[in-house]
Scaffold this active site. Structure first.
Site, PDB file in Angstrom:
ATOM      1  N   SER A  48      88.309 128.167  44.456  1.00  0.00           N
ATOM      2  CA  SER A  48      88.874 129.332  43.765  1.00  0.00           C
ATOM      3  C   SER A  48      88.280 130.662  44.218  1.00  0.00           C
ATOM      4  O   SER A  48      88.851 131.709  43.936  1.00  0.00           O
ATOM      5  CB  SER A  48      88.696 129.192  42.251  1.00  0.00           C
ATOM      6  OG  SER A  48      87.349 129.358  41.874  1.00  0.00           O
ATOM      7  N   LYS A  85      83.534 133.596  38.922  1.00  0.00           N
ATOM      8  CA  LYS A  85      84.768 134.387  39.017  1.00  0.00           C
ATOM      9  C   LYS A  85      84.437 135.861  39.216  1.00  0.00           C
ATOM     10  O   LYS A  85      83.287 136.283  39.093  1.00  0.00           O
ATOM     11  CB  LYS A  85      85.601 134.248  37.730  1.00  0.00           C
ATOM     12  CG  LYS A  85      86.119 132.856  37.451  1.00  0.00           C
ATOM     13  CD  LYS A  85      87.182 132.439  38.454  1.00  0.00           C
ATOM     14  CE  LYS A  85      87.734 131.057  38.187  1.00  0.00           C
ATOM     15  NZ  LYS A  85      87.095 130.006  38.960  1.00  0.00           N
TER      16      LYS A  85
END
Length: 130
Positions: A48, A85
């Site tokens: 990701s 993230k």
């Protein structure tokens, strides 16, 4: 431990004859770790964050002493699960660096703890033992 730092960058094309000159010594601790008591390492898992150069099994240098700002890559505990993230404070969400992953909204009812700012990542180019 201090390592030799060459004064010329390593060419990814043709080598330069001037690359034999040494600039001095460099400690990776001094270079990567600003707050030793607040810094820890963790391995990245998954794909990701590939858009910011963090790949599966890379080593993350995470600093808990840094105040997260808009756009920082952070490690958070979100409802008890750790994730890496990009912080989007403006829109109250966490972003992946891969278009295959949706943004994660930060909701008031969620338990969110910022575990630190990712200061650097280290990629291995040779297979590492587990």
């Amino acid at each position: 431990m201090k390592l030799i730092l060459y004064s010329h960058a390593v060419q990814a094309g043709f080598p330069s004859p001037a690359d034999d000159y040494k600039e001095g010594a460099l400690s990776l601790d001094d270079h990567l770790i600003e707050h030793p008591a607040a810094t820890y390492l963790a391995r990245a898992a998954g794909d990701s964050m590939e858009g910011v150069g963090i790949f599966d099994r890379d080593l993350l240098v995470i600093d808990r002493a840094l105040e997260p700002v808009q756009g920082d890559v952070i490690v958070v505990a979100l409802d008890g699960e750790l994730t890496c993230k990009i912080l989007d404070k403006k829109h109250q969400r966490l972003l992946a660096a891969n278009p295959d992953f949706r943004p994660i909204p930060i909701l008031n009812e969620q338990s969110l703890v910022i575990e630190g700012v990712v200061k650097a990542s280290i990629r291995y180019h040779r297979k590492q033992p587990c």
